[in-house]
Each structure stands twice: as C-alpha cells, then as structure tokens.
Write an enzyme that holds these catalytic residues in place. Structure first.
Site, mmCIF file in Angstrom:
data_model
loop_
_atom_site.group_PDB
_atom_site.id
_atom_site.type_symbol
_atom_site.label_atom_id
_atom_site.label_comp_id
_atom_site.label_asym_id
_atom_site.label_seq_id
_atom_site.Cartn_x
_atom_site.Cartn_y
_atom_site.Cartn_z
ATOM 1 N N HIS A 264 32.187 -60.169 -17.623
ATOM 2 C CA HIS A 264 32.804 -58.964 -17.058
ATOM 3 C C HIS A 264 33.857 -59.438 -16.049
ATOM 4 C CE1 HIS A 264 33.010 -55.364 -14.454
ATOM 5 N NE2 HIS A 264 32.494 -54.688 -15.461
ATOM 6 N N ASP A 341 24.641 -63.217 -13.616
ATOM 7 C CA ASP A 341 25.011 -61.812 -13.505
ATOM 8 C C ASP A 341 24.026 -61.008 -14.350
ATOM 9 O OD1 ASP A 341 26.065 -59.296 -13.746
ATOM 10 O OD2 ASP A 341 28.080 -59.933 -14.326
ATOM 11 N N GLN A 344 23.630 -56.189 -16.675
ATOM 12 C CA GLN A 344 23.244 -55.534 -17.927
ATOM 13 C C GLN A 344 21.849 -55.949 -18.382
ATOM 14 O OE1 GLN A 344 24.820 -53.136 -19.400
ATOM 15 N NE2 GLN A 344 26.691 -53.233 -18.188
ATOM 16 N N LYS A 367 22.737 -49.300 -12.697
ATOM 17 C CA LYS A 367 22.530 -49.661 -14.109
ATOM 18 C C LYS A 367 21.040 -49.673 -14.449
ATOM 19 C CE LYS A 367 26.828 -51.743 -14.603
ATOM 20 N NZ LYS A 367 27.935 -51.194 -15.344
ATOM 21 N N CYS A 505 36.102 -53.595 -19.087
ATOM 22 C CA CYS A 505 36.282 -54.621 -18.034
ATOM 23 C C CYS A 505 35.860 -55.990 -18.530
ATOM 24 C CB CYS A 505 35.506 -54.257 -16.767
ATOM 25 S SG CYS A 505 36.137 -52.791 -15.981
HETATM 26 N N1 PMP Z 1 28.728 -57.527 -14.585
HETATM 27 C C1 PMP Z 1 28.455 -56.870 -15.715
HETATM 28 C C2 PMP Z 1 27.937 -57.635 -16.891
HETATM 29 C C3 PMP Z 1 28.649 -55.498 -15.791
HETATM 30 O O1 PMP Z 1 28.373 -54.851 -16.914
HETATM 31 C C4 PMP Z 1 29.137 -54.811 -14.660
HETATM 32 C C5 PMP Z 1 29.387 -53.313 -14.693
HETATM 33 N N2 PMP Z 1 29.929 -52.841 -15.868
HETATM 34 C C6 PMP Z 1 29.402 -55.544 -13.508
HETATM 35 C C7 PMP Z 1 29.178 -56.897 -13.494
HETATM 36 C C8 PMP Z 1 29.911 -54.885 -12.267
HETATM 37 O O2 PMP Z 1 28.965 -53.982 -11.788
HETATM 38 P P1 PMP Z 1 29.315 -52.974 -10.631
HETATM 39 O O3 PMP Z 1 30.534 -52.228 -11.077
HETATM 40 O O4 PMP Z 1 28.113 -52.085 -10.544
HETATM 41 O O5 PMP Z 1 29.539 -53.767 -9.400
#
Ligand code: PMP
Length: 547
Positions: A264, A341, A344, A367, A505
């Site tokens: 991401h 990270d 997900q 999430k 993203c």
């Molecule tokens: N890492 C991953 C794999 C994500 O899917 C996301 C959110 N789509 C993020 C980081 C960022 O999360 P947040 O916007 O809640 O900070």
C-alpha cells in the site's frame, strides 16, 4: 501526589487513588459499602459507581471500565459475567446467539453449488474443497449464523437505491457492530475525561477504559506486554512514526530498506521520503504472476546494508497472504529489523506478534470493526524504549525543565498530547466482538466465502481476476472486458452493492499486472453467499448490458 499520576509502564497504578479514597472513606476501599453511587458531595474514589450494580469487581486495586469487562481478570480470556443479574451482558447475549447457531445447516443457505471442474487455487482442490461434506470444507465447524452476525451491524439494514445494502468494501473500511457504537456513546455519556493525572472520578474511569483497551489489543495480537502497544491514528501514522523516529535516528546514507511489490502507498511513501532525506536505497521484492512474493528474489536482495524490511501481511489490492514468518526470519538472519503492515490481516486471520517475531506491527481500528482515527503500533518493548520519541508534548514526559526533558518509557513516550481516547475504547469493544465470535472461525468462514465467490466470478466471461495466489484473504480484484472499473462500481451501486474501484492506493502492484485500476469486492465476517450471488448476478447484467 506525584505529577506522574501513577501511570507507569502503561498500566494504571492507582495506589495514589487508593490512598485518597482511604482518606475520604476511612474504610477499606474494597469494601462494597464504601463505594459511592453518584454523589457530588463526595470526591471520586476511582471506582465506577455503577460497577457494583453491574456485578463488576469492586476492588479499587483492579481498575476496570464501567461496562462489564471480565476480560482482564487475571489476564485470562473472557468468562461471561453471567449470573450477575439484570440485563444480559454482551457476553451473555452473544453466547446465547452462538449457542443457537449450531443448528445452521449449510445446504439450506447455499443457493448455488459452484463448479469445481477447473480448480486454479489450492483451496479449490484437495481436502479443503467445498465438495467435501455438506458443501463446506471438511475442517470447517458448523459456522456461525451469519444472519445473526449481520444483524449486529445496524448500517447493514440501510437501503441503497431501494435495495438492501451489500457492503463489499471491507478492505477500505469495515462496518461497526452496535456494541462498538454503544460503547463509544457510553464513554461520552458516562466516562468522558482526559486521561491520567487527575484525582476525579471521570479521569479514573476514562483512564481505566483507555488502558483496558490497550490490554485488549495486547491479548488480541499476543504482544508480551501492554507497554508494546502504542495508540496512533492508524496504520499510516504508525509507519510514519517508525520512519521518522527509529528510521531517522538509526539509518545512515547507503543503508537499504526492502519493501514488497504488493505494498500500500502507506508502506512505500514514508520510506521513500526517508530515503530522499537520508540517502537510503529502497529495494523491492518482486511477485510472481499470481501475486505472491518471490522468496528466492527476496533472498538475493538481502545484504549487509539491509537495515529494514517492511512488508504487508495481506495485500489490500490482491488479497495475497505473504509468507510473513519466513520474510521476518530471513531479515533477522542478516540483522535487519522488520515492520509488518497488518492493516488487512487483523480482521481475517489470527495475529501472533511473538510467533511472527516482527519488530513492529501496525494496524488500523477501522479495518477491524472499530472506529476510524485509532490504530496501533506494536513494537518490541526494548526497541520502543531505545527509540527517540516522535512528537514532543504533554503525556510523553516524565520531567521537563528548560534545560532538558526526560521521557516516559513506552508506550507513553510515543503518545504525545491528548489522544483519541473514546475511539481507543471503541477499538477495545471491536476486539471483544471479534474475540467472542472467534478469529479462527471468522477465518474459516471467510475462506469458504472466498472460494464460493472465486468460483462464481471465474465463470463470468471477460472477467479477469487479478491476484490468484494460493494463499489469499478477503479480496477479489478484477477487471471486466469492455467496461471501465468505475463504470462497474457505479452500476453495482445502483443495485445497492458497495465495492471499491480504482487503484486502491497500491499503484505499483496494479501496474505490475498491466492495469491502472480494478474493481475490488472485499469480504468480512458479515457477508453471505447471497451477497456474492447478488454481486455475480449484477455482473452478468452489466456484462450483458441488461440494466
Ligand atoms: N496498509 C494497507 C495494506 C492498507 O490496506 C491500508 C488501508 N487501505 C493502509 C496500510 C493504511 O491504513 P490507514 O488508511 O487506516 O492508515
């Protein structure tokens, strides 16, 4: 009273409150008769006045929230507070619900038996096939009654364009169970205060609620101590925190950081910014055509200059579950630190940071059925304590003079200023919810749904699934020949189906597969086979231009 409010090592130490209570009540503080109900003439004791009514522990030495909170008695996982009389607690209600689900007969809820003639994923063949048993993988216990689970989420009763909402945008954010919504309201109605450093009742309640949420997170991801849990805004902030504290302090020009192709943007941009500032080198682990990381290529990237490996446990764009344990141990073998990270991962699979042995782990509350604006940075305690603070201000200090500041140990040193107290408490409630249903059961149920959906989607002509790794969780990314992804998303919305279409993203990984965007239905525990059927039916209509 010390200015250090008695909160050391991240857990409430309320000795000073105990002394205060003793002064005022002149009876042993754990004597139930000494515990006041709301009375403005009496100062706060630190014990929630409503606690006795709720069958809670009345011992001032064992602070807890004002809601029944049996979770941290001796650090054990939940025992119901059943039998305390009065209204059934969430534990009791959920337990009743779960007891009754054993009557669920899968066959009766499966409107369609998928065609297994051409299995393309490991989970579509072999002993986990849906052919086994009653349309369910052989190792799946009779799952929970998903309709009951769905009913816990008020928003899922919304009508969108005259249809029941079908929420398949869970990778972007999950919906919230009533329990979480109520817990946040309860906080503002009965507990709201700034935390730490106060002798009054509400400060004690709010502090207890906040620190208990920290413990819930600790148990949820099996961290060794609550001191390893730092509350932040979300995964993005957690990664930036590590980059701007540890990274800025420890990395030198020429040092290398490895990320995977799946990342991401939140796990690319902070490292790129740091690399630009400090003259670091960013390297990327490639993936195969199914979207799984190539461990042999990764091994080639590791060298004496590698200081950090930062990678996702589950890809938000493809759903790939990466071989996290191997990636971590390979990095450690050459002395690099590892950030995982988990944004997900947490809502789909059991996370055990001690077993994973990562140095940091990040996730976002929203999430995993919790509120937005709250998230978690896990870090090994010694590492957190030897890392310079990120932001300076209130709460993170032990002592301040105009000459110098002495910082709190973790987690306080990384929680400058007033944090998102209510939503941390809400996240604690979300963790209760997931824990009570059982993350392993959720994992099995979703696996089943993923198999079901994959089979149906594969049969749609012109639909290209992107991300076909053997190990996947929660995500079905695809393109549909002849249609723009946003067009598909808009048509699905017409039928009340919420999916994300775009780059998610994660532009580098989509470009790896030759696309700029995909349609991305993503699953959660409240999705049903009927949700998938509705999606598939709508996709056939779109493809056949039957609007
Ligand atoms: N890492 C991953 C794999 C994500 O899917 C996301 C959110 N789509 C993020 C980081 C960022 O999360 P947040 O916007 O809640 O900070």
């Amino acid at each position: 009273m010390s200015t250090n409010n008695g909160h050391t090592n991240g857990t409430p130490d309320i000795k000073w409150l105990e002394q205060l209570a003793n002064q005022f009540f002149k009876t042993a503080p754990n004597d139930a008769s000494s515990i006041p109900t709301y009375n403005i003439d009496k100062p706060a004791s630190g014990v929630s006045p409503s606690a006795p009514d709720q069958g809670n522990v009345k011992d001032i030495s064992h602070p807890q929230t004002s809601l029944p909170d049996p979770h941290f008695v001796d650090g054990q996982i939940p025992k119901s507070v059943a039998g305390s009389g009065g209204v059934a607690s969430f534990d009791e209600q959920l337990q009743q619900a779960l007891n009754s689900i054993q009557t669920f007969t899968p066959g009766s809820q499966l409107p369609y038996v998928p065609n297994f003639s051409e299995p393309a994923f490991y989970f579509l063949s072999g002993k986990q096939s849906l052919k086994d048993g009653n349309g369910l993988p052989a190792n799946v216990r009779a799952p929970f009654d998903v309709e009951k689970v769905k009913a816990d989420f008020p928003i899922l009763a919304e009508k969108i364009n005259g249809r029941n909402l079908i929420w398949l945008d869970n990778a972007a954010t999950t919906q919230k169970p009533k329990l979480v919504i109520d817990r946040i309201s309860y906080f503002y109605e009965h507990e709201n205060s700034n935390i730490h450093r106060a002798a009054h009742e509400l400060a004690a309640r709010a502090t207890d609620a906040y620190e208990n949420a920290r413990k819930k997170v600790q148990l949820f991801i099996n961290a060794a101590s609550p001191n390893e849990i730092v509350f932040v805004r979300g995964s993005t902030e957690a990664i930036n925190l590590v980059a701007q504290s540890w990274g800025d302090e420890q990395l030198r020009p020429g040092d290398e950081i490895i990320v995977s192709h799946l990342e991401h943007h939140a796990n690319i941009v902070p490292w790129q910014q740091l690399a630009a500032k400090k003259g670091l080198v960013l390297r990327v682990i490639p993936v195969d055509d199914d979207g799984q990381v190539l461990l042999d290529e990764y091994a080639k990237l590791l060298n004496a200059k590698t200081r950090l490996v930062s990678f996702t446990q589950v890809s938000n764009a493809l759903g790939t579950v990466t071989p996290a344990k191997e990636i971590v141990s390979m990095a450690h073998a050459i002395g690099a630190k590892v950030l995982v990270d988990g944004a997900q991962a947490v809502s789909h699979l059991r996370v055990n940071v001690q077993e994973l042995n990562c140095d940091w782990y990040v996730f976002s509350g929203h999430k995993v059925f919790g509120p937005t604006g709250i998230g978690v940075l896990f870090g090994k305690e010694a590492l957190l304590n030897e890392t310079q603070p990120w932001q300076g201000g209130g709460n993170m200090i032990k002592d301040v003079t105009f000459d110098k500041t002495v910082y709190q140990p973790a987690p306080g040193r990384f929680e400058a200023g007033t944090g998102n107290i209510a939503d941390a408490v809400g996240l604690g409630a979300a963790i209760d919810y997931v824990t009570h249903i059982g993350i392993d059961l959720i994992n099995e149920y979703e696996h089943y749904l993923l198999v079901y959906a994959t089979n149906l989607l594969k049969q749609i002509k012109g639909l290209r699934l992107i991300g076909t790794a053997a190990d996947k969780a929660g995500v079905l990314s695809f393109t549909l020949d002849g249609f723009k992804t946003e067009e598909v998303g808009a048509w699905l919305n017409k039928w009340g189906i919420a999916v994300r279409s775009g780059h998610h993203c994660a532009q580098p990984i989509l470009r790896r597969f030759g696309v700029e965007s995909t349609v991305r239905p993503s699953l959660a525990l409240y999705n049903t086979c009927s949700d998938i059927d509705a999606l598939v039916e709508a996709l056939y209509k779109i493809r056949n231009k039957v609007y």
